[in-house]
Scaffold this active site. Structure first.
Site, PDB file in Angstrom:
ATOM      1  N   GLY A   1       0.831  -1.192   0.000  1.00  0.00           N
ATOM      2  CA  GLY A   1       0.000   0.000   0.000  1.00  0.00           C
ATOM      3  C   GLY A   1       0.870   1.247   0.000  1.00  0.00           C
ATOM      4  O   GLY A   1       2.092   1.173   0.069  1.00  0.00           O
ATOM      5  N   ASP A   2       0.227   2.408  -0.124  1.00  0.00           N
ATOM      6  CA  ASP A   2       0.929   3.698  -0.066  1.00  0.00           C
ATOM      7  C   ASP A   2       1.950   3.853  -1.193  1.00  0.00           C
ATOM      8  O   ASP A   2       2.971   4.520  -1.039  1.00  0.00           O
ATOM      9  CB  ASP A   2       1.633   3.885   1.289  1.00  0.00           C
ATOM     10  CG  ASP A   2       0.680   3.755   2.455  1.00  0.00           C
ATOM     11  OD1 ASP A   2      -0.327   4.473   2.469  1.00  0.00           O
ATOM     12  OD2 ASP A   2       0.927   2.915   3.348  1.00  0.00           O
ATOM     13  N   GLU A   3       1.656   3.300  -2.373  1.00  0.00           N
ATOM     14  CA  GLU A   3       2.624   3.338  -3.459  1.00  0.00           C
ATOM     15  C   GLU A   3       2.487   4.565  -4.358  1.00  0.00           C
ATOM     16  O   GLU A   3       3.387   4.869  -5.146  1.00  0.00           O
ATOM     17  CB  GLU A   3       2.486   2.084  -4.340  1.00  0.00           C
ATOM     18  CG  GLU A   3       2.624   0.768  -3.611  1.00  0.00           C
ATOM     19  CD  GLU A   3       1.283   0.197  -3.176  1.00  0.00           C
ATOM     20  OE1 GLU A   3       1.231  -0.985  -2.823  1.00  0.00           O
ATOM     21  OE2 GLU A   3       0.272   0.956  -3.200  1.00  0.00           O
ATOM     22  N   GLY A   4       1.343   5.254  -4.290  1.00  0.00           N
ATOM     23  CA  GLY A   4       1.098   6.370  -5.200  1.00  0.00           C
ATOM     24  C   GLY A   4      -0.068   6.103  -6.132  1.00  0.00           C
ATOM     25  O   GLY A   4      -0.122   6.627  -7.241  1.00  0.00           O
TER      26      GLY A   4
ATOM     27  N   GLY B   1      -3.238   7.005  -5.802  1.00  0.00           N
ATOM     28  CA  GLY B   1      -4.119   8.151  -5.989  1.00  0.00           C
ATOM     29  C   GLY B   1      -3.634   9.079  -7.079  1.00  0.00           C
ATOM     30  O   GLY B   1      -4.394   9.486  -7.965  1.00  0.00           O
ATOM     31  N   ARG B   2      -2.351   9.437  -7.033  1.00  0.00           N
ATOM     32  CA  ARG B   2      -1.814  10.349  -8.045  1.00  0.00           C
ATOM     33  C   ARG B   2      -1.850   9.713  -9.439  1.00  0.00           C
ATOM     34  O   ARG B   2      -2.021  10.419 -10.438  1.00  0.00           O
ATOM     35  CB  ARG B   2      -0.388  10.767  -7.687  1.00  0.00           C
ATOM     36  CG  ARG B   2       0.653   9.671  -7.840  1.00  0.00           C
ATOM     37  CD  ARG B   2       2.041  10.130  -7.444  1.00  0.00           C
ATOM     38  NE  ARG B   2       2.177  10.210  -5.998  1.00  0.00           N
ATOM     39  CZ  ARG B   2       3.248  10.707  -5.386  1.00  0.00           C
ATOM     40  NH1 ARG B   2       4.264  11.158  -6.095  1.00  0.00           N
ATOM     41  NH2 ARG B   2       3.312  10.742  -4.074  1.00  0.00           N
TER      42      ARG B   2
ATOM     43  N   ALA C   1      -8.963   2.969   3.008  1.00  0.00           N
ATOM     44  CA  ALA C   1      -8.059   3.396   1.941  1.00  0.00           C
ATOM     45  C   ALA C   1      -7.651   4.849   2.181  1.00  0.00           C
ATOM     46  O   ALA C   1      -8.432   5.643   2.721  1.00  0.00           O
ATOM     47  CB  ALA C   1      -8.732   3.250   0.585  1.00  0.00           C
TER      48      ALA C   1
ATOM     49  N   HIS D   1      -5.778   7.475  -0.349  1.00  0.00           N
ATOM     50  CA  HIS D   1      -5.097   7.755  -1.612  1.00  0.00           C
ATOM     51  C   HIS D   1      -4.964   9.262  -1.798  1.00  0.00           C
ATOM     52  O   HIS D   1      -5.963   9.964  -1.982  1.00  0.00           O
ATOM     53  CB  HIS D   1      -5.863   7.138  -2.773  1.00  0.00           C
ATOM     54  CG  HIS D   1      -5.948   5.643  -2.705  1.00  0.00           C
ATOM     55  ND1 HIS D   1      -6.706   4.886  -3.566  1.00  0.00           N
ATOM     56  CD2 HIS D   1      -5.344   4.753  -1.863  1.00  0.00           C
ATOM     57  CE1 HIS D   1      -6.561   3.607  -3.270  1.00  0.00           C
ATOM     58  NE2 HIS D   1      -5.757   3.512  -2.227  1.00  0.00           N
TER      59      HIS D   1
ATOM     60  N   GLN E   1      -5.033  -0.755  -0.978  1.00  0.00           N
ATOM     61  CA  GLN E   1      -3.958  -1.572  -0.416  1.00  0.00           C
ATOM     62  C   GLN E   1      -3.058  -2.079  -1.555  1.00  0.00           C
ATOM     63  O   GLN E   1      -3.150  -1.582  -2.664  1.00  0.00           O
ATOM     64  CB  GLN E   1      -4.496  -2.712   0.454  1.00  0.00           C
ATOM     65  CG  GLN E   1      -5.060  -2.271   1.800  1.00  0.00           C
ATOM     66  CD  GLN E   1      -6.460  -1.713   1.706  1.00  0.00           C
ATOM     67  OE1 GLN E   1      -7.365  -2.342   1.186  1.00  0.00           O
ATOM     68  NE2 GLN E   1      -6.651  -0.501   2.200  1.00  0.00           N
TER      69      GLN E   1
ATOM     70  N   THR F   1      -5.196  -7.933   4.355  1.00  0.00           N
ATOM     71  CA  THR F   1      -6.534  -7.362   4.353  1.00  0.00           C
ATOM     72  C   THR F   1      -7.531  -8.420   3.908  1.00  0.00           C
ATOM     73  O   THR F   1      -7.152  -9.419   3.283  1.00  0.00           O
ATOM     74  CB  THR F   1      -6.594  -6.131   3.426  1.00  0.00           C
ATOM     75  OG1 THR F   1      -7.862  -5.478   3.575  1.00  0.00           O
ATOM     76  CG2 THR F   1      -6.386  -6.520   1.974  1.00  0.00           C
TER      77      THR F   1
END
Length: 425
Positions: free
Chosen positions: A14-17, A19-20, A47, A49, A235, A250
């Site tokens: 997770g938290d890889e990008g 959303g952008r 989530a 993002h 995730q 998850t």
């Protein structure tokens, strides 16, 4: 008629990008004259993002799709958990940023969280102490667990009737809750004194009915009527319930299987191939408990910045490791194999088989120094990291991000076999 179908899938914890990346793909589709929808197919309000617009607005999307700044409608599928008490806060935050009345659609079968789900979730994590699983504490997994029992499942379709919501809450509180607490070995007082507060039920009912009014309730068949779709995963593959290390996972499939199920039900498979954008940072992070091989004591990047993943009582602080190309290759191939299995039938049905074109995106390159170290002991100049990683994974490189906004994303075309790199304006 659907002409473009894309997906954004996290290739780590997770938290890889993601959303952008969704924001950028939506902008590209609109530039090409299409009207994309963002489709969430897994997870729920846990989530997070982050999207930063070119004019500096910033929002962490929880239940809405990451194309919302661009007025792209959000569709939440049947496996996305709806959270009524957190939705209004997100909509209010977006309204403060100039986004009002975004179009929201959802599958009427989508499960709905109730406050006791979050209470059990939080009490369990407290009871586990040092053995915590890394939960966000909003009750996602408990909602999935409860929804497996039809008599206690609350769905999106129920939110149009106050009587239906109250009747289901009564059954959950007096029948399901005691049973579930016995299953997990918790006493009722572990949930605190608020568990039987009538104001809790009244507030939840109001939030649930509000959510029911805000959404259009449509089956996945509506997706086939659109000209562009961007599936937004939540995730990452290393938290997938099938690919991750139990119990630090998850309660969902975070990659292709959920997309394939929705695509088959909506009749999308024969309309367009799926461009699957697997996203990773230039380094590895994990927010929450669980294994992190060769964990580093500090961020591996001198320019590290992450205002989204702050210290919280359930996940702790963000953790770090060097990028691991071998793990990326393994996890992406494992996800692709789950789709390839469906193609092994002696009489494959084109209408049921999802064609996937995988590609890699590397973010947070702007945070690195001139040289990036990798877990296999090698180092790569930061300018070459994305190309080298895609080559190691064995899939094409689609883009690299040198900042938080879509304007910081450089679209790349790389032929992995010929090792040719062409930057596109």
């Amino acid at each position: 008629m659907l002409t473009r179908m894309q997906a954004v899938i996290g290739a780590g914890f997770g938290d890889e990008g993601k959303g952008r990346t969704v924001d950028a793909l939506v902008a590209n589709a609109q530039r090409d004259g299409l009207r994309p929808w963002v489709v969430r197919f897994n997870s729920g309000a846990q989530a997070g993002h982050t999207v930063v617009t070119p004019d500096g607005r910033r929002h962490v999307f929880h239940q809405l799709g990451s194309g919302t700044f661009l007025d792209a409608p959000t569709y939440l599928g049947a496996e996305v958990v709806l959270n009524p008490w957190l939705l209004d806060a997100e909509l209010e935050a977006l309204a403060d940023l100039g986004v009002r009345a975004p179009r929201l659609l959802a599958d009427p079968r989508a499960p709905v969280s109730v406050p006791w789900d979050a209470m059990i979730n939080q009490a369990l994590e407290h009871a586990r102490g040092a053995g915590r699983h890394g939960s966000c504490g909003v009750g996602f997994g408990e909602t999935v667990q409860r929804s497996q029992h039809p008599g206690y499942a609350l769905q999106g379709a129920d939110l149009m009737s106050e009587a239906r919501v109250r009747a289901r809450l009564t059954a959950i509180r007096h029948e399901y809750l005691p049973r579930r607490l016995r299953e997990v070995g918790l006493p009722l007082d572990a949930l605190g004194t608020f568990v039987d507060n009538p104001a809790l039920v009244d507030r939840f009912v109001a939030d649930a009915l509000s959510l029911g009014r805000r959404f259009e309730w449509r089956t996945p068949l509506v997706l086939a009527e659109q000209d562009a779709l961007v599936f937004e995963a939540a995730q990452g593959l290393r938290l997938d319930q099938d690919l991750g290390e139990f119990p630090y996972v998850t309660r969902s499939q975070t990659g292709l299987p959920g997309i394939a199920r929705m695509a088959r039900e909506a009749g999308l498979c024969a309309l367009a191939p799926l461009q699957a954008h697997y996203v990773t940072r230039a380094y590895l992070t994990r927010h929450g408990a669980g294994p992190l091989p060769d964990e580093l004591p500090a961020p591996p990047a001198p320019g590290f910045s992450d205002p989204t993943n702050r210290l919280n009582p359930y996940q702790g602080t963000l953790r770090f490791a060097h990028l691991d190309p071998d793990a990326l290759r393994r996890d992406i191939r494992s996800d692709l194999q789950r789709i390839a299995i469906s193609k092994t039938s002696s009489t494959p049905d084109r209408n049921e088989t999802l064609t996937v074109h995988p590609m890699l995106e590397v973010t947070c390159l702007d945070q690195m120094g001139s040289t990036v170290f990798r877990r296999n002991g090698t180092s790569v100049p930061v300018a070459d990291l994305a190309v080298a990683t895609a080559a190691a994974v064995g899939i094409a490189l689609a883009a690299e991000a040198w900042g938080p906004a879509r304007t910081d994303r450089r679209v790349v075309t790389m032929d992995v076999q010929r090792r040719e790199l062409v930057l596109q304006e």
